[in-house]
Scaffold this active site. Structure first.
Site, PDB file in Angstrom:
ATOM      1  N   GLN A  34      22.596  -0.377  -4.712  1.00 23.87           N
ATOM      2  CA  GLN A  34      23.006   0.629  -5.698  1.00 23.87           C
ATOM      3  C   GLN A  34      24.532   0.598  -5.873  1.00 23.87           C
ATOM      4  OE1 GLN A  34      21.408   4.168  -3.741  1.00 23.87           O
ATOM      5  NE2 GLN A  34      22.129   3.300  -1.794  1.00 23.87           N
ATOM      6  N   ASP A 159      15.723  12.115   4.425  1.00 17.71           N
ATOM      7  CA  ASP A 159      16.846  12.515   3.582  1.00 17.71           C
ATOM      8  C   ASP A 159      17.092  11.404   2.561  1.00 17.71           C
ATOM      9  OD1 ASP A 159      20.445  12.877   4.164  1.00 17.71           O
ATOM     10  OD2 ASP A 159      19.163  13.298   2.416  1.00 17.71           O
ATOM     11  N   ASP A 162      16.512   9.741  -4.881  1.00 14.99           N
ATOM     12  CA  ASP A 162      15.381  10.138  -5.740  1.00 14.99           C
ATOM     13  C   ASP A 162      14.421   8.991  -5.997  1.00 14.99           C
ATOM     14  OD1 ASP A 162      17.922  12.004  -7.140  1.00 14.99           O
ATOM     15  OD2 ASP A 162      16.194  12.889  -6.160  1.00 14.99           O
ATOM     16  N   TYR A 228      24.128  20.375  -7.531  1.00 18.13           N
ATOM     17  CA  TYR A 228      22.911  19.648  -7.925  1.00 18.13           C
ATOM     18  C   TYR A 228      22.408  20.246  -9.227  1.00 18.13           C
ATOM     19  CZ  TYR A 228      22.319  17.283  -3.381  1.00 18.13           C
ATOM     20  OH  TYR A 228      22.470  16.491  -2.268  1.00 18.13           O
TER      21      TYR A 228
HETATM   22  N1  LIG Z   1      20.546  13.215   0.237  1.00 21.64           N
HETATM   23  C1  LIG Z   1      20.422  13.132  -1.189  1.00 21.64           C
HETATM   24  C2  LIG Z   1      19.881  14.379  -1.807  1.00 21.64           C
HETATM   25  C3  LIG Z   1      19.460  14.132  -3.237  1.00 21.64           C
HETATM   26  C4  LIG Z   1      20.625  13.762  -4.107  1.00 21.64           C
HETATM   27  C5  LIG Z   1      20.240  13.429  -5.527  1.00 21.64           C
HETATM   28  C6  LIG Z   1      19.580  14.582  -6.194  1.00 21.64           C
HETATM   29  N2  LIG Z   1      20.190  15.567  -6.846  1.00 21.64           N
HETATM   30  C7  LIG Z   1      19.239  16.407  -7.302  1.00 21.64           C
HETATM   31  C8  LIG Z   1      19.292  17.600  -8.041  1.00 21.64           C
HETATM   32  C9  LIG Z   1      18.121  18.266  -8.345  1.00 21.64           C
HETATM   33  C10 LIG Z   1      16.912  17.758  -7.926  1.00 21.64           C
HETATM   34  C11 LIG Z   1      16.856  16.570  -7.198  1.00 21.64           C
HETATM   35  C12 LIG Z   1      18.029  15.901  -6.895  1.00 21.64           C
HETATM   36  N3  LIG Z   1      18.277  14.762  -6.194  1.00 21.64           N
END
Ligand SMILES: NCCCCCc1nc2ccccc2[nH]1
Length: 290
Positions: A34, A159, A162, A228
């Site tokens: 990525q 953890d 997506d 987020y």
């Molecule tokens: N450790 C990474 C956590 C996720 C980061 C990416 C991300 N950001 C988000 C906002 C709303 C819903 C799902 C999401 N996924």
């Protein structure tokens, strides 16, 4: 594009984009998996971005790292062996290390660049790697779990980023089945489980899969993360058959003012633990449990 602003445009949240005022780009790179970027924001500290998606900011990462870790670990009496899948920034490791009962912390992160970048730019998060109980494997979590003997872990924390990108397989049934096998009876898993405002269909699929695979409890919980999209993100908490786990009433409390801890908890406490499982009606109907 507004100069000096970072906008988080992604197919994960069509038609909306959270923006942060950007002072300076500190790192840009492309790993085998990525695009990785770090920038200094004006008001949220440093920010870690993977493929254009905000993973964490220094100001609000506590809400995510503390909840994804303590919701499972405070729900079982005496966690000893913990596995983290993903979490290459080290924040979950930092939180797991607060639990004195834990003897072994394994972590499997696919992208070494995330680990290296976190150690360089987010030392207060990557501090988790310094705990002597931690063993890091750089590799695919799916392959890692295939080699784990049955019933090895008390808790698994997934953890992930997506389903669009390297973490896609971590949202599919075979992976959940391999997690269930790796857990002891009454063991628990907590996974990053998207937003009820944005991803209800994904969450419904995850809940359906988990209810087939995990014969203990299956509950969705959530936390607020201002950076987020939708301001929140959820977690899937599941337990295997065996000693009943009541996620809503923690049996293994962490004292929020634990003086031994050089850094007191910023977000998690036992009241917010219980509250995290309360769902708005639209979500209760679709993914709520009895
Ligand atoms: N450790 C990474 C956590 C996720 C980061 C990416 C991300 N950001 C988000 C906002 C709303 C819903 C799902 C999401 N996924």
């Amino acid at each position: 594009v507004i100069p000096g602003w970072f906008s988080e445009i992604s197919p994960m949240w069509p038609g909306e984009a959270h923006s942060l005022k950007m002072e300076k780009i500190l790192f840009q790179g492309k790993s085998d998996y990525q695009n990785v970027m770090v920038f200094q924001s004006s008001t949220y500290g440093k920010v870690l971005v993977l493929d254009g998606v905000i993973q964490l900011t220094e100001r609000d990462e506590c809400a995510y790292q503390e909840m994804i870790t303590h919701l499972p670990l405070c729900s079982i009496p005496n966690p000893k062996k913990v596995l983290v899948i993903g979490g290459g920034d080290g924040g979950v490791l930092r939180e797991v290390a607060r639990h004195a009962s834990v003897e072994k912390i394994d972590i499997c992160e696919i992208d070494k660049m995330v680990v290296d970048v976190s150690k360089q730019f987010f030392p207060d998060i990557a501090v988790g790697f310094e705990d002597p109980r931690v063993t890091l494997t750089v590799g695919d979590g799916v392959a890692f779990l295939k080699d784990v003997p049955e019933g090895t872990y008390d808790a698994v924390i997934v953890d992930s980023s997506d389903p669009i990108g390297p973490a896609q397989e971590l949202f599919e049934k075979p992976f959940f089945a391999s997690v269930a096998k790796a857990l002891r009876p009454g063991g628990v898993v907590c996974t990053q489980a998207e937003s009820i405002w944005l991803h209800m269909h994904i969450i419904e699929d995850i809940v359906a899969n988990c209810r087939q695979i995990f014969k203990g409890s299956v509950n969705y919980a959530w936390t607020t993360v201002p950076t987020y999209p939708s301001g929140m993100i959820g977690f899937m908490l599941c337990s295997t058959e065996g000693p009943l786990v009541d996620f809503k009433h923690p049996v293994n409390p962490l004292s929020e003012n634990d003086s031994q801890q050089s850094r007191p908890l910023k977000f998690y406490n036992s009241e917010i633990h219980t509250a995290a499982f309360c769902l708005p009606s639209f979500a209760k109907r679709k993914i709520g449990s009895k």
